[in-house]
Design a protein around this motif. Structure first.
Motif, PDB file in Angstrom:
ATOM      1  N   ALA A  49      35.187  42.186  46.013  1.00  0.00           N
ATOM      2  CA  ALA A  49      35.591  41.013  45.215  1.00  0.00           C
ATOM      3  C   ALA A  49      34.361  40.396  44.559  1.00  0.00           C
ATOM      4  CB  ALA A  49      36.297  39.997  46.107  1.00  0.00           C
ATOM      5  N   ARG A  52      33.226  42.390  41.544  1.00  0.00           N
ATOM      6  CA  ARG A  52      34.041  42.120  40.338  1.00  0.00           C
ATOM      7  C   ARG A  52      33.638  40.794  39.723  1.00  0.00           C
ATOM      8  NH1 ARG A  52      37.975  44.391  43.344  1.00  0.00           N
ATOM      9  NH2 ARG A  52      39.046  42.531  44.007  1.00  0.00           N
ATOM     10  N   GLY A 176      46.297  37.272  44.288  1.00  0.00           N
ATOM     11  CA  GLY A 176      47.332  36.956  43.307  1.00  0.00           C
ATOM     12  C   GLY A 176      48.701  36.687  43.924  1.00  0.00           C
ATOM     13  N   ASP A 193      38.175  31.227  39.760  1.00  0.00           N
ATOM     14  CA  ASP A 193      38.139  32.686  39.675  1.00  0.00           C
ATOM     15  C   ASP A 193      37.435  33.078  38.384  1.00  0.00           C
ATOM     16  OD1 ASP A 193      38.823  35.494  39.343  1.00  0.00           O
ATOM     17  OD2 ASP A 193      40.421  35.166  40.801  1.00  0.00           O
ATOM     18  N   LEU A 194      36.477  33.977  38.496  1.00  0.00           N
ATOM     19  CA  LEU A 194      35.699  34.376  37.314  1.00  0.00           C
ATOM     20  C   LEU A 194      36.466  35.284  36.362  1.00  0.00           C
ATOM     21  CD1 LEU A 194      32.283  34.757  39.088  1.00  0.00           C
ATOM     22  CD2 LEU A 194      32.606  33.511  36.949  1.00  0.00           C
ATOM     23  N   SER A 198      43.058  37.530  35.903  1.00  0.00           N
ATOM     24  CA  SER A 198      43.574  37.741  37.241  1.00  0.00           C
ATOM     25  C   SER A 198      44.824  36.862  37.423  1.00  0.00           C
ATOM     26  CB  SER A 198      42.469  37.352  38.219  1.00  0.00           C
ATOM     27  OG  SER A 198      42.804  37.778  39.495  1.00  0.00           O
ATOM     28  N   ASN A 211      31.664  30.540  38.337  1.00  0.00           N
ATOM     29  CA  ASN A 211      31.240  31.000  39.658  1.00  0.00           C
ATOM     30  C   ASN A 211      31.440  29.856  40.656  1.00  0.00           C
ATOM     31  OD1 ASN A 211      29.776  31.940  41.952  1.00  0.00           O
ATOM     32  ND2 ASN A 211      28.563  33.245  40.608  1.00  0.00           N
ATOM     33  N   ILE A 212      31.994  30.176  41.813  1.00  0.00           N
ATOM     34  CA  ILE A 212      32.257  29.139  42.822  1.00  0.00           C
ATOM     35  C   ILE A 212      30.971  28.390  43.201  1.00  0.00           C
ATOM     36  CG2 ILE A 212      32.035  30.730  44.785  1.00  0.00           C
ATOM     37  CD1 ILE A 212      34.277  29.101  46.128  1.00  0.00           C
TER      38      ILE A 212
HETATM   39  P1  ATP Z   1      44.614  39.444  41.597  1.00  0.00           P
HETATM   40  O1  ATP Z   1      44.313  37.961  41.672  1.00  0.00           O
HETATM   41  O2  ATP Z   1      45.402  39.765  40.368  1.00  0.00           O
HETATM   42  O3  ATP Z   1      45.206  39.947  42.880  1.00  0.00           O
HETATM   43  P2  ATP Z   1      42.073  40.839  42.215  1.00  0.00           P
HETATM   44  O4  ATP Z   1      42.702  41.870  43.094  1.00  0.00           O
HETATM   45  O5  ATP Z   1      40.950  41.254  41.329  1.00  0.00           O
HETATM   46  O6  ATP Z   1      43.188  40.152  41.291  1.00  0.00           O
HETATM   47  P3  ATP Z   1      41.001  39.556  44.546  1.00  0.00           P
HETATM   48  O7  ATP Z   1      40.213  40.732  44.959  1.00  0.00           O
HETATM   49  O8  ATP Z   1      42.134  39.132  45.404  1.00  0.00           O
HETATM   50  O9  ATP Z   1      41.545  39.623  43.070  1.00  0.00           O
HETATM   51  O10 ATP Z   1      40.012  38.297  44.384  1.00  0.00           O
HETATM   52  C1  ATP Z   1      38.774  38.421  43.857  1.00  0.00           C
HETATM   53  C2  ATP Z   1      38.676  37.567  42.622  1.00  0.00           C
HETATM   54  O11 ATP Z   1      37.646  36.608  42.842  1.00  0.00           O
HETATM   55  C3  ATP Z   1      38.297  38.387  41.398  1.00  0.00           C
HETATM   56  O12 ATP Z   1      39.099  38.028  40.305  1.00  0.00           O
HETATM   57  C4  ATP Z   1      36.832  37.987  41.151  1.00  0.00           C
HETATM   58  O13 ATP Z   1      36.535  37.955  39.770  1.00  0.00           O
HETATM   59  C5  ATP Z   1      36.753  36.605  41.744  1.00  0.00           C
HETATM   60  N1  ATP Z   1      35.410  36.247  42.248  1.00  0.00           N
HETATM   61  C6  ATP Z   1      34.593  36.983  43.023  1.00  0.00           C
HETATM   62  N2  ATP Z   1      33.446  36.338  43.296  1.00  0.00           N
HETATM   63  C7  ATP Z   1      33.536  35.128  42.700  1.00  0.00           C
HETATM   64  C8  ATP Z   1      32.677  33.993  42.632  1.00  0.00           C
HETATM   65  N3  ATP Z   1      31.478  33.980  43.217  1.00  0.00           N
HETATM   66  N4  ATP Z   1      33.116  32.904  41.940  1.00  0.00           N
HETATM   67  C9  ATP Z   1      34.331  32.906  41.339  1.00  0.00           C
HETATM   68  N5  ATP Z   1      35.188  33.962  41.355  1.00  0.00           N
HETATM   69  C10 ATP Z   1      34.798  35.061  42.024  1.00  0.00           C
END
Ligand code: ATP
Length: 259
Positions: A49, A52, A176, A193-194, A198, A211-212
């Motif tokens: 994550a 990404r 999601g 969420d970056l 998503s 970014n968080i």
């Molecule tokens: P969906 O939300 O559609 O299920 P996904 O499978 O890509 O998408 P997750 O793996 O559940 O999502 O969550 C990771 C999400 O967090 C990604 O969209 C990523 O861009 C985001 N992300 C990761 N690191 C950071 C950060 N430091 N700050 C903000 N967002 C972040």
């Protein structure tokens, strides 16, 4: 290879990462996630994550774009106006911004709740302990005596007196499916969420594409500034915020590559 290229693998403490490194913020982020995995608070999937997120942040120019700042102000207003705001903490959030989430909870009167996709008693306890080490008094989510409807058993667990009952929830880096299920429960959702495409930011009332590491302190700063604002003023900030425009502005910045 320069010294800079090897810095992330070599450092034991984040203070060793040189502040003038061109990818300083990204290296700090990676380092904290690695430590989180070592400490048992972040799942290995959290590393993917993070990868990404890092790619999207690179394309955003690793800065808070103006539409994200508007979203952060609207998020502060939502949390201040809420009857029962809750900040959700997963393994990446705990690794990256533990003290910052505690500060935001203090500034807005919100509860903190550990809310895990890969839920084990060991990780729950490790995260709650980590938050306490960073100043948290009360950490919810350990009971998990209520269920979010329309999710499988394991992923649906929340506290009856926490997320289940909350009117406004901050769910950073949320999966999601769960973001959609919380939306269906009628929660006002703030998502960090970056990736603007998503599903979580797509269903959010307040999508924060940032970014968080930058977003949480920014929301806290807005909340402190707005501490004396009356309900009408807070409501006006919320009404002025346009979620579609914020998502479009972030996507435009990422696609244009105009750094
Ligand atoms: P969906 O939300 O559609 O299920 P996904 O499978 O890509 O998408 P997750 O793996 O559940 O999502 O969550 C990771 C999400 O967090 C990604 O969209 C990523 O861009 C985001 N992300 C990761 N690191 C950071 C950060 N430091 N700050 C903000 N967002 C972040």
């Amino acid at each position: 290879m320069s010294d800079y290229d090897t810095v992330s693998a070599e450092v034991e403490h984040e203070e060793e990462i040189p502040e003038d490194h061109p990818r300083y913020q990204d290296l700090i982020t990676r380092h904290r996630i690695e430590k989180g995995v070592e400490k048992g608070i972040t799942h290995l999937q959290g590393m993917h994550a993070e990868g990404r997120g890092s790619a999207f942040d690179y394309l955003l120019g690793e800065e808070t774009i103006p539409s994200a700042n508007d979203a952060e102000r609207a998020a502060a207003a939502q949390l201040l106006l809420a009857d029962h705001p809750v900040l959700s903490i997963n393994g990446n959030v705990a690794a990256l911004v533990p003290a910052e989430m505690v500060a935001l909870a203090d500034a807005t009167g919100a509860d903190l709740e550990v809310n895990l996709f890969n839920r084990t008693p060991e990780r729950l306890t490790a995260i709650a302990e980590h938050l306490r080490e960073h100043g948290a008094d009360d950490v919810k989510g350990l009971e998990a005596d209520a269920r979010i409807p329309n999710l499988d058993h394991k992923r649906s667990k929340v506290d009856a007196e926490g997320i289940y009952e909350a009117d406004v929830v901050l769910v950073p880096l949320e999966d999601g499916d769960r973001a959609e299920a919380l939306d269906e429960m009628g929660k006002t959702e703030i998502v960090i969420d970056l990736n603007p495409l998503s599903r979580s930011p797509q269903v959010a009332d307040v999508p924060i594409v940032d970014n968080i590491i930058r977003a949480v302190p920014a929301i806290t700063e807005h909340a402190r500034e707005l501490a004396d604002a009356d309900d009408d003023e807070l409501q006006a900030i919320i009404d002025d915020f346009d979620r579609e425009r914020a998502l479009e502005a972030a996507e435009e910045r990422i696609r244009s590559g105009d750094l």
